[in-house]
Every structure is written in structure tokens, then in C-alpha cells.
Design an enzyme around this catalytic site. Structure first.
Site, PDB file in Angstrom:
ATOM      1  N   LEU A 178       0.815  -1.209   0.000  1.00 38.58           N
ATOM      2  CA  LEU A 178       0.000   0.000   0.000  1.00 38.58           C
ATOM      3  C   LEU A 178       0.845   1.253   0.000  1.00 38.58           C
ATOM      4  CD1 LEU A 178      -2.623  -1.134   2.625  1.00 38.58           C
ATOM      5  CD2 LEU A 178      -3.076  -0.692   0.227  1.00 38.58           C
ATOM      6  N   GLY A 181       9.295   1.849   6.811  1.00 40.51           N
ATOM      7  CA  GLY A 181       9.034   0.503   6.343  1.00 40.51           C
ATOM      8  C   GLY A 181       7.870   0.431   5.388  1.00 40.51           C
ATOM      9  N   ASP A 206      -0.460  13.934  15.800  1.00 41.71           N
ATOM     10  CA  ASP A 206      -0.206  14.123  14.368  1.00 41.71           C
ATOM     11  C   ASP A 206      -1.520  14.058  13.586  1.00 41.71           C
ATOM     12  OD1 ASP A 206       1.330  14.597  12.132  1.00 41.71           O
ATOM     13  OD2 ASP A 206       1.828  12.490  11.790  1.00 41.71           O
TER      14      ASP A 206
END
Length: 737
Positions: free
Chosen positions: A415, A421, A536
Site C-alpha cells: 500500500l 518501512g 499528528d
């Protein structure tokens, strides 16, 4: 004749030239009475700037404002695109997607040399791609997907030097892609040529697209030949989609190739090698028996070599011998490996490969399925096993069970990738998709801390928060397994997959998303086990499902990353998996969703940080403008300090139409509600964190919008949703609708 001339002369006096060009679009559309798209396009107006879907701007040297944007999308319009639109020399955005426009693209359209975004996808356009397209010097976004355009991919595309997005999917383009186009497109971020009739080899020079991000999509064509190794030179953030072609040979194991999941290469019958479950065989070289050098001419006629039956018998015997030797070698190898590191593929199974170049999930995982909470090891046993280097897969949700070998055998689709990562979408055998997130290899000595943090995240259960289902811990691997949210995130919902400045997202849908996100964030602040601070909040971390319900993702992720020792740089959609189509990696210096106090080095996150960030997200939903300076968004919608821009607009008593997304102005009934959400957003973005409301209060206030009354966040009293007064920064400011 005189009367007709008089009428034309009168019309010319009453409407600007830009307005006359726009009336050609109205005339080109079949007037069946079923559409209200042009209901206020009145030739008696002085200028077209108040017409539905039209944006204007004051240009130096002109007394009248000039048309810079046309956005009449999703109106089921049927007609042709008139060449007169080329007379709009200051037109920047042409947005007619999701209609039924037919015919070819008129070459005269590209006389509008200010065009930088053309969105004509999902129509019935046909014909060739005009060579004059790339005479547009500022063209950045071109989406012509889902039409019936045909012919070859023109070599003239190399002249589109500023192009950032080229989306020609689901058309009828054919032939080979000419070489020499891609090295010239130095700004290209997105390339989608899928579902056409393209053939031949994939050009080597596609590997020179150094700015590419997201997915390189060449699927559902007729490409043949070997995969060019140059594709490995593409950035590691690029995912491949090469499905359903005629590619052959071994998949290279260099660069970006090693990070791809098997889904990227499916349905290429002659393709082999990792990550496909099809090993490559070296082609056997034909050998012809040579005549004996000592034989004479008489013997050469009688000695014709071995019979075909004998050759087959020898071949079968050789193959059997090789198979037996191979089985012995494999048995010895795994026997030694079991004794060496305790990871046996007889009792355990590997997800990926031990070779780091090839690894997707380099971890030995038990194939006995998730353990239930009753059968879990106690803390001491877990610590002992972690210390020995053994992995442990733990189900957080007892009701979410499946055999782990399903996960191991399932195709993993990449995705997105970042410095942290890879995120995979994995579809299990029962058809349920999950998102698998790799956190890295560090934090070997902090298992207890990691487990406690993950368990706290797993106990968060709210319909507007992404659900963590399981995790895996080993010294060399940490995985998070969570629900997969299928409809992208708020960025794609607002701007569409191509990143255009606006979308057809209605006000009711935006309000629904805002209410859901507010409820999820309020739950994290007030009711979650740890009373989480997200830290965030931004559109890429608000995921959207097929019902347009919002789901907060990535809460608690920074803490887990600090435990594993990785760099906690921001990247959207890690827990939940639905990454944006736009570039996912944002640097700290461009994150303008952060509260002013959050930008001070060494400051600790607070819930008031989240409130401020949520307020900026609300402003983006209201205005359609992004506060982030990023190469993935058009400069026409960038507002570096969106909060200050909005406050200044209210202080100067500018009309609301100057600030709100033009798409929302079409919904007359929503104007009072829009103003009410502006009120909430400005309260959330107060510079002083002590003045900002709690997230619970914000959620309750937004939830009441759409009713007749809502709560003033400052005075905590109910006020009428009148369009005139808005309180901001402690003073009343007035705006008009």
C-alpha cells in the site's frame, strides 16, 4: 437581420468576452431540462463570476475579473466540449469529470495557455490525444481516464515539462510506448496507463522517473518481454502494478523490485521468481550429436544416433535422480537450520524469505493461528521466549481469529512505503482484508514496554477509531495487524485520486466526516485507557470507509516507534493501511497542521495540540485549500498559513464566497451550517492553547450543527445559527454569505 445584429450587439455590451466563451459550453450541452448546472448562467450579467462552478480572479491591467476555473463535475451533462473555451486565456483549471461529454478533444482548447489542470475523466470522449496538448507551458495535472480515447501514446508528451500527473487509464490507447518520453518528465509524480491496449516492451527509460511516487500502474495491457532492470532505480516509495500483461522471464532482485508484493506481478503466465510462488527454470539448450571423427562415409549413413524412446527413458531417469538428490539436500538443510536457530519450517512457516534483499516480512511465525487470551503465555514466559530470539504472535481481539497460515499464504499488496518501512494489504482466505504494518527490528530489550503499549492501543474500541487486532513480536521483527479501511483517506476524499483542487464531495458528506473524526478523537482524549494524545492529526490520518465514516488512525504509533528505535517521521495511514494516492511522506517543516507550541523543539504533545490540528483540518474541508507546501498539490490551492488567511478574511469582512470551497456554494441550504463550522474551527485554532476548547466540547458542538441551535464554544451558551456574526479571537467579526 438588423434585429439579430442588434441582439448580438446588446449581449456583447452586457457580458464580458469570458462570459461569452462560457455560454458556448452551455449551448454545447443537450438542454433536456434535467439539469440545473447552468440555471444561473445568465447572459444579462455583467460578468460570469457568480455563475455556478466558475472561479474568477482580478488580473492586473484588466478592469473586469477573468475566469480562472471551470468546475462543473458530476452533473450528468451530455454534449461536446466547445473549441471556444480556448479563448479563456487565463483559465487554469478545467474540471468536467463524471459527465457524458462525447466527441474528440478540440485542439483549439489548448489555446488557453494558462491551463495547468485538466480533469475530464469518466466521460465518453473519443479520438486521438491532440499533439498540441503539450503546447500548454504550465500543464501539471492531466486526467483523461475512463473515456474511449484511442491511438498511440504520442511522443509529443515529452514536451509537457511541468507535468506532475499523467492518468490515461481505462481508454483504448494502443501500440508501443515510444522511447524518449520519460527522461524529459522530470516532475512526474503519478503515472497510470492501466487498462488500455498497449503492447510491446516496457520502455527502459521509465526507470528514470526519479520523482515518481505512489503506484506505477501499467496493469491490464499487453506488454511483453522481460521486465527492465531500470525499474529498480525508481524511488523506494513507488509500488508497481504490472498485473495482467504478457511479461516473461525472471523478476529482477534489485532496488525497488525487492520491496514489491506478489500482487504487483500476478497474471503474467511467463513471469517467475520472487515474490511469485513460481521458480525460474533455465531453458535447456538444444544439443545435436556430432558424427564420430573416425567414422567413414559408409558408417555415417548407418549410425544415426539414439532412438527417440531411449532419449525419453534417459531423460526420465535423470530427472528422477535429480529430484531424489534435491530432496536429500533440502532435508539436510532444514534439519541443520532447525538446530541452528530454532525456526523450523516443519512446525513454523516463513512469511517472505530469510534473504534480506528479498524479505517482505522476514519472520518465523507459528502456523497454529492466533492464541486466545485464555491460552496466552504469562509475562515471564514471554520475556524468556523473547530473550531467546523466539517470536510471539498475540491476538488482541479474541473474536478476530483465523489460521496464521492463511496470512502466510495470502498475496500481500504494498500500500505504501516510507522511511519507517512497508504497509501491506493482505486478503485472508475468508475474503477479509487486513493491514499489516512492519515497525522494524529494534527494541529487543523493551518487550514488556512494547507489549503494554500495544495492549493499551488494542483496548481502544470505537466506531470512529481504527481497530488494532493483533501484533507480532520478535527481536528482529515487529508487526501490527489491524482493520483495513477501504476508501482511502480525507485527502483523496477532498481532492480526488488525482489531487485536484476540489471534488464533488457534498457538504452533508463533509459534515458527516467531520462529526465522525471529532467523535473518534474525543474518545481517544477522554475515554481511552491511556487518554491518548494523537500528536499528528491531519487528513492522511483520517481514513474513510465506503459509507464515508471517518476513522482516526496512527494513534500511539510514535510511542511504538520510539520503543523500536526507528525514526518517528510522519507518514499517513500506518495503522489501518489506507494510504493516500498522493505522496505519503511529509517532512516536519511542511506540517502546517501542527499547533504553534508544537513546533518548539523538545515540547511534549498535549491534547490541545490535537484540537488545533483538528481545527486546521476543518478549515481545509471548508475551503478546499491545503495548508501544506508540498509538490503533490497544485500551487493554486496552497495556503501556507491557512489559519491566518481565514482570520484576516473575517476581520476584513470579506464575503464567505471568497473563502469557502466553490463546490459548497452550490448548496444554498448549507450556508448557515458552513458558517457554524467556521466558528468551531477558529475556536480550535486559537493561538493560546488555554483558550482552545476540549475535544469533547468540539465534538458535541459539531454534532449539533444541522439542528437549529449549537453551543458557543467560548461562552458555553446556545446561540442561533445566524449568518451574520462569528466570534473569533475574542472579538466579533461580521461576514456576508
Amino acid at each position: 437581420m438588423f434585429i439579430l445584429f442588434f441582439l448580438q450587439f446588446t449581449l456583447a455590451l452586457s457580458l464580458t468576452p469570458d462570459g461569452l466563451s462560457l455560454l458556448s459550453l452551455k449551448s454545447a450541452v443537450d438542454q433536456d431540462g434535467s439539469t440545473t448546472a447552468f440555471v444561473d448562467w445568465n447572459e444579462n450579467d455583467a460578468n460570469p463570476c457568480r455563475w455556478t462552478g466558475i472561479s474568477c480572479m482580478n488580473i492586473t491591467g484588466f478592469s473586469d475579473p477573468r475566469v480562472v476555473g471551470i468546475s462543473v463535475a458530476g452533473k450528468n451533462l451530455r454534449g461536446y466540449i466547445p473549441s471556444e473555451l480556448g479563448g479563456l486565456v487565463y483559465l487554469r483549471r478545467l474540471n468536467l469529470h463524471n459527465n457524458n461529454f462525447y466527441g474528440s478533444l478540440p485542439s483549439q482548447l489548448f489555446n488557453a495557455t494558462s491551463l495547468h489542470s485538466i480533469f475530464l475523466y469518466s466521460n465518453n470522449l473519443s479520438g486521438y490525444l491532440p499533439p498540441s496538448l503539450c503546447t500548454l507551458p504550465r500543464l501539471q495535472n492531466l486526467d483523461l481516464s475512463n473515456n474511449s480515447l484511442s491511438g498511440p501514446i504520442s511522443e509529443s508528451l515529452k514536451n509537457c515539462k511541468q507535468l506532475q500527473r499523467l492518468i490515461l487509464a481505462r481508454n483504448k490507447f494502443s501500440g508501443e510506448i515510444p522511447a524518449g518520453i520519460w527522461p524529459e518528465l522530470e516532475n512526474l509524480l503519478q503515472l497510470d496507463l492501466s487498462a488500455n491496449n498497449l503492447s510491446g516492451a516496457i520502455p527502459d527509460d521509465i526507470g528514470q522517473l526519479s520523482t515518481l511516487s505512489g503506484t506505477l500502474n501499467l496493469s491490464y495491457n499487453h506488454f511483453s518481454g522481460k521486465l527492465p532492470k531500470s525499474l529498480g532505480n525508481l524511488p523506494v516509495t513507488v509500488s508497481f502494478d504490472l498485473r495482467n500483461n504478457n511479461l516473461s522471464g525472471e523478476i529482477p532482485q534489485t532496488g525497488s523490485f525487492v520491496n514489491q508484493g506478489p500482487t504487483a506481478f500476478l497474471n503474467n503466465p511467463n513471469l517467475c521468481g520472487f515474490p511469485l510462488q513460481k521458480t525460474c527454470r533455465k531453458s535447456q539448450q538444444d544439443s545435436t550429436p556430432s558424427p564420430d571423427s573416425s567414422s567413414n562415409g559408409e558408417n555415417s549413413n548407418s549410425n544415426k544416433g539414439l532412438s527417440p524412446g531411449l532419449i525419453i527413458l534417459i531423460s526420465v531417469a535423470d530427472a528422477a535422480a535429480v529430484a531424489i538428490i534435491g530432496l536429500v539436500i533440502v532435508y539436510i538443510y532444514w534439519k541443520k537450520k532447525d538446530n541452528a536457530n530454532g525456526c523450523s519450517c516443519t512446525g513454523k512457516s516463513k512469511l517472505g524469505s530469510g534473504n534480506q534483499k528479498r524479505a517482505q516480512f522476514c519472520a518465523c511465525l507459528c502456523v497454529n493461528g492466533f492464541k486466545s487470551e485464555e491460552s496466552e503465555l504469562d509475562e515471564g514466559e514471554r520475556m524468556e521466549r523473547a530473550g531467546k530470539g523466539e517470536g510471539e504472535l498475540v491476538a488482541i481481539d479474541k473474536g478476530f481469529t483465523f489460521e496464521l497460515d492463511e496470512l502466510l499464504r495470502a498475496s500481500a499488496y504494498v500500500l505504501g512505503k516510507s522511511g519507517l518501512g512497508i504497509v501491506y494489504k493482505v486478503v485472508l482466505g475468508n475474503g477479509i482484508p487486513v493491514a499489516v504494518r512492519r515497525l522494524g527490528e529494534g527494541g529487543e530489550q523493551r518487550y514488556k514496554e512494547f507489549a503494554a503499549e500495544v495492549q493499551a492501543i488494542g483496548r481502544v474500541k470505537h466506531p470512529n477509531v481504527v481497530r488494532l487486532r493483533a501484533y507480532y513480536w520478535a527481536p528482529d521483527e515487529k508487526l501490527l495487524i489491524s482493520d483495513f479501511i477501504s476508501n482511502g483517506n480525507l485527502i483523496t476524499a477532498l481532492r480526488g485520486r488525482s489531487g485536484q483542487s476540489s471534488s464533488s464531495l457534498s457538504w452533508s458528506t463533509r459534515l458527516k466526516i467531520a462529526k465522525g473524526a471529532a467523535k473518534g478523537l474525543a474518545y481517544l482524549h477522554e475515554c481511552s485507557p491511556r487518554k491518548f494524545v494523537h500528536g499528528d492529526i491531519k487528513p492522511s490520518n483520517i481514513l474513510i470507509d465506503n459509507e464515508y465514516q471517518a476513522h482516526i488512525s496512527d494513534f500511539g504509533l510514535n510511542r511504538l516507534i520510539s520503543i523500536t528505535g526507528n525514526n518517528p517521521s510522519s507518514s499517513g495511514g500506518f495503522i489501518g493501511g489506507a494510504l493516500p494516492y498522493l505522496k505519503s511522506v511529509q517532512t516536519e517543516k511542511t506540517n502546517n497542521y501542527k499547533a504553534p507550541e508544537a513546533r518548539v523543539t523538545g515540547s511534549r504533545p498535549t491534547q490541545k495540540w490535537d484540537v488545533y490540528s483538528f481545527g486546521v483540518v476543518l478549515l481545509e474541508m471548508l475551503t478546499g485549500k491545503s495548508p501544506e507546501l508540498s509538490p503533490t498539490t497544485s500551487t493554486s490551492i496552497e495556503i501556507p498559513d491557512l489559519v491566518r488567511w481565514i482570520r484576516k478574511g473575517f476581520e476584513e469582512e470579506k464575503p464567505l464566497s471568497d473563502m469557502v470551497d466553490p463546490m459548497l456554494l452550490q448548496e444554498v441550504h448549507a450556508k448557515k451550517e458552513v458558517l457554524a463550522v467556521f466558528h468551531v474551527a477558529l475556536a480550535c485554532t486559537e493561538a493560546d492553547p488555554e483558550i482552545r476548547p476540549r475535544m469533547k466540547t468540539v465534538s458535541e458542538n459539531i454534532d449539533r450543527i444541522g439542528t437549529s441551535r449549537y453551543r458557543d464554544l467560548k461562552s458555553q451558551r446556545f446561540v442561533d445559527q445566524s449568518p451574520g456574526i462569528l466570534f473569533a479571537s475574542g472579538s466579533a467579526v461580521r461576514t456576508t454569505i
